[in-house]
Motif scaffolding. Structure first.
Motif, PDB file in Angstrom:
ATOM      1  N   THR A  71       0.850  -1.197   0.000  1.00  0.00           N
ATOM      2  CA  THR A  71       0.000   0.000   0.000  1.00  0.00           C
ATOM      3  C   THR A  71       0.876   1.233   0.000  1.00  0.00           C
ATOM      4  O   THR A  71       1.748   1.371   0.862  1.00  0.00           O
ATOM      5  CB  THR A  71      -0.921   0.013   1.231  1.00  0.00           C
ATOM      6  N   PRO A  72       0.686   2.117  -0.953  1.00  0.00           N
ATOM      7  CA  PRO A  72       1.550   3.312  -0.992  1.00  0.00           C
ATOM      8  C   PRO A  72       1.281   4.190   0.225  1.00  0.00           C
ATOM      9  O   PRO A  72       0.156   4.267   0.719  1.00  0.00           O
ATOM     10  CB  PRO A  72       1.125   4.011  -2.290  1.00  0.00           C
ATOM     11  N   PRO A  73       2.317   4.830   0.717  1.00  0.00           N
ATOM     12  CA  PRO A  73       2.136   5.711   1.880  1.00  0.00           C
ATOM     13  C   PRO A  73       1.269   6.909   1.510  1.00  0.00           C
ATOM     14  O   PRO A  73       1.230   7.320   0.350  1.00  0.00           O
ATOM     15  CB  PRO A  73       3.561   6.137   2.235  1.00  0.00           C
ATOM     16  N   PRO A  74       0.558   7.456   2.464  1.00  0.00           N
ATOM     17  CA  PRO A  74      -0.259   8.634   2.176  1.00  0.00           C
ATOM     18  C   PRO A  74       0.617   9.815   1.795  1.00  0.00           C
ATOM     19  O   PRO A  74       1.784   9.897   2.193  1.00  0.00           O
ATOM     20  CB  PRO A  74      -0.986   8.891   3.513  1.00  0.00           C
ATOM     21  N   PRO A  75       0.098  10.707   0.979  1.00  0.00           N
ATOM     22  CA  PRO A  75       0.920  11.850   0.540  1.00  0.00           C
ATOM     23  C   PRO A  75       1.255  12.770   1.702  1.00  0.00           C
ATOM     24  O   PRO A  75       0.501  12.914   2.652  1.00  0.00           O
ATOM     25  CB  PRO A  75       0.014  12.555  -0.479  1.00  0.00           C
ATOM     26  N   THR A  76       2.411  13.387   1.611  1.00  0.00           N
ATOM     27  CA  THR A  76       2.806  14.356   2.624  1.00  0.00           C
ATOM     28  C   THR A  76       2.033  15.652   2.406  1.00  0.00           C
ATOM     29  O   THR A  76       1.358  15.837   1.391  1.00  0.00           O
ATOM     30  CB  THR A  76       4.305  14.635   2.540  1.00  0.00           C
ATOM     31  N   ASP A  77       2.149  16.555   3.390  1.00  0.00           N
ATOM     32  CA  ASP A  77       1.483  17.845   3.253  1.00  0.00           C
ATOM     33  C   ASP A  77       1.992  18.590   2.022  1.00  0.00           C
ATOM     34  O   ASP A  77       1.218  19.214   1.292  1.00  0.00           O
ATOM     35  CB  ASP A  77       1.717  18.696   4.507  1.00  0.00           C
ATOM     36  N   THR A 105      -0.659  19.289  -5.556  1.00  0.00           N
ATOM     37  CA  THR A 105      -1.823  18.960  -6.382  1.00  0.00           C
ATOM     38  C   THR A 105      -2.682  20.185  -6.664  1.00  0.00           C
ATOM     39  O   THR A 105      -3.465  20.184  -7.616  1.00  0.00           O
ATOM     40  CB  THR A 105      -2.684  17.886  -5.690  1.00  0.00           C
ATOM     41  N   PHE A 106      -2.565  21.224  -5.826  1.00  0.00           N
ATOM     42  CA  PHE A 106      -3.287  22.470  -6.058  1.00  0.00           C
ATOM     43  C   PHE A 106      -2.430  23.482  -6.811  1.00  0.00           C
ATOM     44  O   PHE A 106      -2.846  24.624  -6.998  1.00  0.00           O
ATOM     45  CB  PHE A 106      -3.716  23.102  -4.722  1.00  0.00           C
ATOM     46  N   ARG A 139     -10.423  20.048   2.851  1.00  0.00           N
ATOM     47  CA  ARG A 139     -10.267  19.738   1.424  1.00  0.00           C
ATOM     48  C   ARG A 139      -9.215  20.624   0.774  1.00  0.00           C
ATOM     49  O   ARG A 139      -8.457  20.193  -0.094  1.00  0.00           O
ATOM     50  CB  ARG A 139     -11.621  19.926   0.718  1.00  0.00           C
ATOM     51  N   TYR A 140      -9.160  21.891   1.183  1.00  0.00           N
ATOM     52  CA  TYR A 140      -8.187  22.843   0.641  1.00  0.00           C
ATOM     53  C   TYR A 140      -7.378  23.436   1.801  1.00  0.00           C
ATOM     54  O   TYR A 140      -7.625  24.567   2.223  1.00  0.00           O
ATOM     55  CB  TYR A 140      -8.889  23.970  -0.120  1.00  0.00           C
ATOM     56  N   PRO A 141      -6.416  22.695   2.339  1.00  0.00           N
ATOM     57  CA  PRO A 141      -5.638  23.176   3.500  1.00  0.00           C
ATOM     58  C   PRO A 141      -4.537  24.151   3.099  1.00  0.00           C
ATOM     59  O   PRO A 141      -3.351  23.893   3.266  1.00  0.00           O
ATOM     60  CB  PRO A 141      -5.060  21.884   4.080  1.00  0.00           C
ATOM     61  N   ILE A 142      -4.950  25.274   2.545  1.00  0.00           N
ATOM     62  CA  ILE A 142      -4.002  26.275   2.082  1.00  0.00           C
ATOM     63  C   ILE A 142      -4.414  27.637   2.633  1.00  0.00           C
ATOM     64  O   ILE A 142      -5.571  27.847   2.992  1.00  0.00           O
ATOM     65  CB  ILE A 142      -3.930  26.320   0.539  1.00  0.00           C
ATOM     66  N   SER A 143      -3.452  28.546   2.717  1.00  0.00           N
ATOM     67  CA  SER A 143      -3.745  29.870   3.253  1.00  0.00           C
ATOM     68  C   SER A 143      -4.631  30.634   2.273  1.00  0.00           C
ATOM     69  O   SER A 143      -4.670  30.347   1.081  1.00  0.00           O
ATOM     70  CB  SER A 143      -2.453  30.637   3.507  1.00  0.00           C
ATOM     71  N   GLY A 144      -5.332  31.615   2.800  1.00  0.00           N
ATOM     72  CA  GLY A 144      -6.214  32.398   1.955  1.00  0.00           C
ATOM     73  C   GLY A 144      -7.680  32.125   2.196  1.00  0.00           C
ATOM     74  O   GLY A 144      -8.530  32.918   1.825  1.00  0.00           O
TER      75      GLY A 144
END
Length: 261
Positions: free
Chosen positions: A6-12, A18-19, A87-92
């Protein structure tokens, strides 16, 4: 037997790519610190003391019923913000969410409206210090002698206290977000304890029965008085976007398992 690992989950950092967004902020805040930042944006206990008189003067004791109604509606807003922040853990926050859910033009307008709203709200909360501080200690009345906010000396002192508060909070934000997280966590924990103690005291020292909450006793008709009084509850129960704004600085904001380091 061939077993596919199982591939490891993506890092932060990988999630942000991806965004089309490069990791720029340090994820040094825990979940409680992120919650404390949102909770302290408009301090519930402080604003209750500052604006309770407004709601009570218009709605009387029936002003109580505006709180559960506003809470139910604002809770739906908080749940939407929680889903968007995960879902969108980004600033702004507001700008980023609006842009990705609609168009960049819509996000531009939403971002500017949010900035203008924060300027008004933060300034109003800072000026409201005049309602509380001089009544706690006369030394907070730095100019003039009349602390009433409707007087010239009270308004001038409110502006001075507000500027001092804005300068202090700006300094804390500029120094380091770890300092901000520590200050917020201590303040919110103290506030929660104080709120619980107040609730206990109200239950144990009540002088009127629950029936008093059906009496308006305010200005104008009952419905109009409650609608005006509800502005106080709506003003206090906000700030959810502040926690979302810090999602890029919060460890594991989406709640998924992290990749092993």
């Amino acid at each position: 037997m061939d077993v596919t690992a199982t591939p490891p989950p993506p890092t932060d950092e990988a999630s942000l790519r991806t965004f089309g967004y490069r990791q720029e902020l340090h994820r040094s805040m825990g979940r409680y610190a992120s919650f404390a930042a949102g909770f302290s944006f408009i301090s519930v206990l402080t604003t209750v003391f500052q604006f309770f008189a407004i709601g009570y003067s218009f709605g009387g004791a029936a002003f109580f019923w505006t709180w559960p109604v506003v809470l139910a509606g604002q809770l739906l807003v908080a749940l939407c913000f929680a889903e968007l922040a995960a879902r969108y853990p980004i600033s702004g926050s507001i700008y980023q969410w609006s842009t990705r859910l609609s168009t960049p033009a819509f996000g531009w307008f939403a971002g500017w409206i949010m900035i203008l709203g924060q300027i008004v709200v933060i300034a109003a909360a800072a000026l409201a210090l005049q309602v509380v501080l001089p009544s706690i200690w006369p030394g907070f009345q730095l100019v003039g002698g009349d602390p009433a906010p409707t007087t010239a000396t009270g308004a001038a002192n409110a502006a001075i206290l507000g500027l001092i508060l804005l300068a202090l909070t700006t300094a804390v934000n500029v120094i380091d977000n770890r300092v901000l997280a520590r200050v917020n966590s201590i303040g919110v924990t103290t506030e929660i304890i104080g709120a619980v103690l107040i609730i206990v005291l109200l239950f144990t020292h009540a002088e009127n029965g629950p029936g008093v909450t059906f009496s308006t006793g305010g200005q104008g008709g009952a419905i109009g008085a409650l609608l005006v009084g509800s502005f106080t509850a709506a003003y206090v129960l906000i700030g959810f976007d502040s926690a979302g704004e810090l999602s890029e600085e919060t460890r594991n904001p989406g709640g998924s398992p992290r990749a092993p380091s």
